[in-house]
Motif scaffolding. Structure first.
Motif, mmCIF file in Angstrom:
data_model
loop_
_atom_site.group_PDB
_atom_site.id
_atom_site.type_symbol
_atom_site.label_atom_id
_atom_site.label_comp_id
_atom_site.label_asym_id
_atom_site.label_seq_id
_atom_site.Cartn_x
_atom_site.Cartn_y
_atom_site.Cartn_z
ATOM 1 N N TYR A 1 0.746 -1.206 0.026
ATOM 2 C CA TYR A 1 -0.046 -0.057 0.043
ATOM 3 C C TYR A 1 0.854 1.233 0.076
ATOM 4 O O TYR A 1 0.711 2.155 -0.623
ATOM 5 N N HIS A 2 2.094 1.265 0.789
ATOM 6 C CA HIS A 2 2.770 2.499 1.004
ATOM 7 C C HIS A 2 3.488 2.689 -0.354
ATOM 8 O O HIS A 2 3.285 3.877 -0.979
ATOM 9 N N PHE A 3 4.105 1.897 -1.009
ATOM 10 C CA PHE A 3 4.943 2.103 -2.228
ATOM 11 C C PHE A 3 4.087 2.099 -3.569
ATOM 12 O O PHE A 3 4.355 2.865 -4.565
ATOM 13 N N LEU A 4 2.782 1.437 -3.427
ATOM 14 C CA LEU A 4 2.002 1.389 -4.824
ATOM 15 C C LEU A 4 1.116 2.783 -4.725
ATOM 16 O O LEU A 4 0.699 3.133 -5.774
ATOM 17 N N HIS A 5 1.217 3.441 -3.655
ATOM 18 C CA HIS A 5 0.336 4.726 -3.509
ATOM 19 C C HIS A 5 1.246 5.844 -3.778
ATOM 20 O O HIS A 5 0.727 7.115 -3.771
ATOM 21 N N LYS A 6 2.787 5.639 -3.721
ATOM 22 C CA LYS A 6 3.574 6.835 -3.667
ATOM 23 C C LYS A 6 3.647 7.355 -5.097
ATOM 24 O O LYS A 6 3.809 6.506 -6.138
ATOM 25 N N PRO A 7 3.232 8.694 -5.221
ATOM 26 C CA PRO A 7 3.444 8.973 -6.725
ATOM 27 C C PRO A 7 4.995 8.981 -7.331
ATOM 28 O O PRO A 7 6.035 8.804 -6.673
ATOM 29 N N GLU A 8 4.953 8.715 -8.776
ATOM 30 C CA GLU A 8 6.295 8.333 -9.203
ATOM 31 C C GLU A 8 7.129 9.391 -9.239
ATOM 32 O O GLU A 8 8.246 9.129 -9.043
ATOM 33 N N PHE A 9 6.736 10.693 -9.160
ATOM 34 C CA PHE A 9 7.748 11.558 -9.153
ATOM 35 C C PHE A 9 8.393 12.113 -7.813
ATOM 36 O O PHE A 9 9.253 12.704 -7.611
ATOM 37 N N GLU A 10 7.754 11.543 -6.642
ATOM 38 C CA GLU A 10 8.129 11.944 -5.565
ATOM 39 C C GLU A 10 9.257 10.890 -4.913
ATOM 40 O O GLU A 10 9.347 9.778 -5.155
ATOM 41 N N PRO A 11 10.469 11.612 -4.583
ATOM 42 C CA PRO A 11 11.468 10.981 -4.213
ATOM 43 C C PRO A 11 11.672 10.182 -3.097
ATOM 44 O O PRO A 11 10.646 10.323 -2.064
ATOM 45 N N LEU A 12 12.344 9.111 -2.744
ATOM 46 C CA LEU A 12 12.716 8.202 -1.566
ATOM 47 C C LEU A 12 13.191 9.108 -0.536
ATOM 48 O O LEU A 12 14.215 9.819 -0.682
ATOM 49 N N GLU A 13 12.516 8.999 0.765
ATOM 50 C CA GLU A 13 13.067 9.477 2.098
ATOM 51 C C GLU A 13 14.125 8.437 2.513
ATOM 52 O O GLU A 13 14.270 7.596 2.104
ATOM 53 N N THR A 14 15.094 9.016 3.111
ATOM 54 C CA THR A 14 16.209 8.342 3.644
ATOM 55 C C THR A 14 15.805 7.063 4.338
ATOM 56 O O THR A 14 16.194 5.917 4.318
ATOM 57 N N GLU A 15 14.662 7.422 5.312
ATOM 58 C CA GLU A 15 14.029 6.166 6.321
ATOM 59 C C GLU A 15 13.354 5.247 5.508
ATOM 60 O O GLU A 15 12.797 4.005 5.789
ATOM 61 N N GLU A 16 13.141 5.501 3.909
ATOM 62 C CA GLU A 16 12.342 4.629 3.238
ATOM 63 C C GLU A 16 13.134 3.595 2.531
ATOM 64 O O GLU A 16 12.704 2.710 2.008
#
Length: 361
Positions: A321-336
């Motif tokens: 759910y977390h990663f399939l909902h994350k917008p493609e253009f949004e970068p990864l956070e360090t804690e992710e």
């Protein structure tokens, strides 16, 4: 008169359909209701004709009610007769006869709800009356829950899970009004909730009590784990009555999920924002655009999914759910970074889904 009435009954038994015979029989029982000794098939035919002609009266209805007492089996024609009779004699004895007849036949359809409710309001002492009232309910918001039922059922365990969920959901929705009832029910309710969560069950009523349970308790690893089974299930309301199965295809997932449609409803775990739902009829034919449907997310997590992942980092449903909902253009956070590596390790994620995050990494 008794001999004449018996002759008429003999004619009815032989199949006589003459309205003159039935009218003569009516005249006799109108004058002497005690000519009716039992509610056998022939007597019911006569009474059905009398009812159809709107000729029932209080004395006749009272006699019919008296004759229902020794009966041990449900009779559909008797139910119709008693319902019609209630219009002529609005007495709780008629309601009792109606409820007892329905209970003999284990009649729990929504169309019988009003009779069980009336029986409760009249404080009739009938075994299993309260259970039958709740058995008629399909969803918690379709029926009202008299306070007396909530107290009564604290000592009862015979309700199926569906009706228990309806009862508890009604308590949750009315907890500000019936605070004592709600507080007293919490221990039993929590046992029920944990059992249903473990089994991964979900519907509208369960969603109400799950949501209340989640918001009333501090989030911990055990709770997060149990909620993972149901947190992302959506209700699908299929508008086509002939569909028997819903099939879910989700972008970036290799998994195809197929579930039965019951009463035009299905429940599907939807993790991403890109998906397709197909419907199948009993002949195996599938439809997409031609079948209308509505979907509703039944639960709303009270914290971001990353908070749940911190408690249960390996739980697949939260990762999806977390990663399939994350917008493609949004970068990864360090804690992710650590969670996304666990996401990439999921066999159910397609290569296309993995590649999108490999690029981000």
């Amino acid at each position: 008169k008794g001999r004449k009435f018996q002759v008429i009954m003999d004619q009815i038994q032989k199949g006589c359909a003459s309205p003159f015979i039935y009218a003569e029989g009516y005249q006799l029982v109108k004058e002497e209701p005690f000519l009716l000794h039992e509610l056998n098939e022939n007597v019911l035919r006569l009474l059905k004709w009398i009812s159809k002609e709107n000729l029932l009266n209080r004395d006749l209805v009272q006699r019919i009610v008296e004759l229902t007492q020794p009966m041990k089996f449900y009779c559909k024609s008797l139910h119709k007769l008693l319902v019609q009779g209630y219009l002529y004699w609005k007495n709780k004895e008629v309601v009792m006869a109606i409820c007892q007849n329905l209970l003999r036949g284990e009649c729990y359809g929504k169309e019988f709800y009003s009779w069980y409710q009336l029986g409760i309001e009249l404080e009739l002492h009938i075994t299993n009356l309260y259970e039958a009232f709740l058995m008629c309910s399909q969803n918690w918001n379709e029926v009202s829950y008299p306070r007396v039922i909530q107290y009564y059922l604290k000592f009862e365990t015979r309700l199926p899970a569906k009706q228990k969920a309806n009862l508890y959901a009604g308590m949750v929705q009315n907890k500000q009004i019936e605070k004592t009832v709600y507080q007293n029910a919490i221990p039993d309710m929590e046992k029920f909730i944990l059992q249903q969560l473990t089994e991964g069950r979900m519907d509208e009523s369960l969603a109400v009590i799950y949501q209340d349970y989640m918001e009333s308790n501090s989030l911990n690893a055990n709770l997060a784990q149990k909620l993972s089974n149901v947190a992302f299930i959506q209700k699908i309301d299929c508008k086509h009555p002939n569909m028997v199965k819903a099939i879910l295809f989700q972008s970036h997932l290799n998994q195809v999920i197929s579930v039965p449609i019951v009463h035009q409803k299905a429940y599907l775990p939807i993790y991403g924002s890109e998906y397709l739902i197909a419907f199948e009829d009993r002949f195996g034919r599938r439809y997409i655009k031609s079948v209308e449907y509505e979907h509703t997310l039944l639960m709303k997590l009270n914290k971001p999914t990353k908070d749940f992942l911190e408690l249960v980092p390996l739980e697949k449903s939260y990762l999806l759910y977390h990663f399939l909902h994350k917008p493609e253009f949004e970068p990864l956070e360090t804690e992710e970074i650590s969670p996304v590596l666990r996401f990439l390790a999921q066999e159910v994620v397609s290569e296309a889904g993995k590649n999108a995050y490999r690029i981000k990494l």
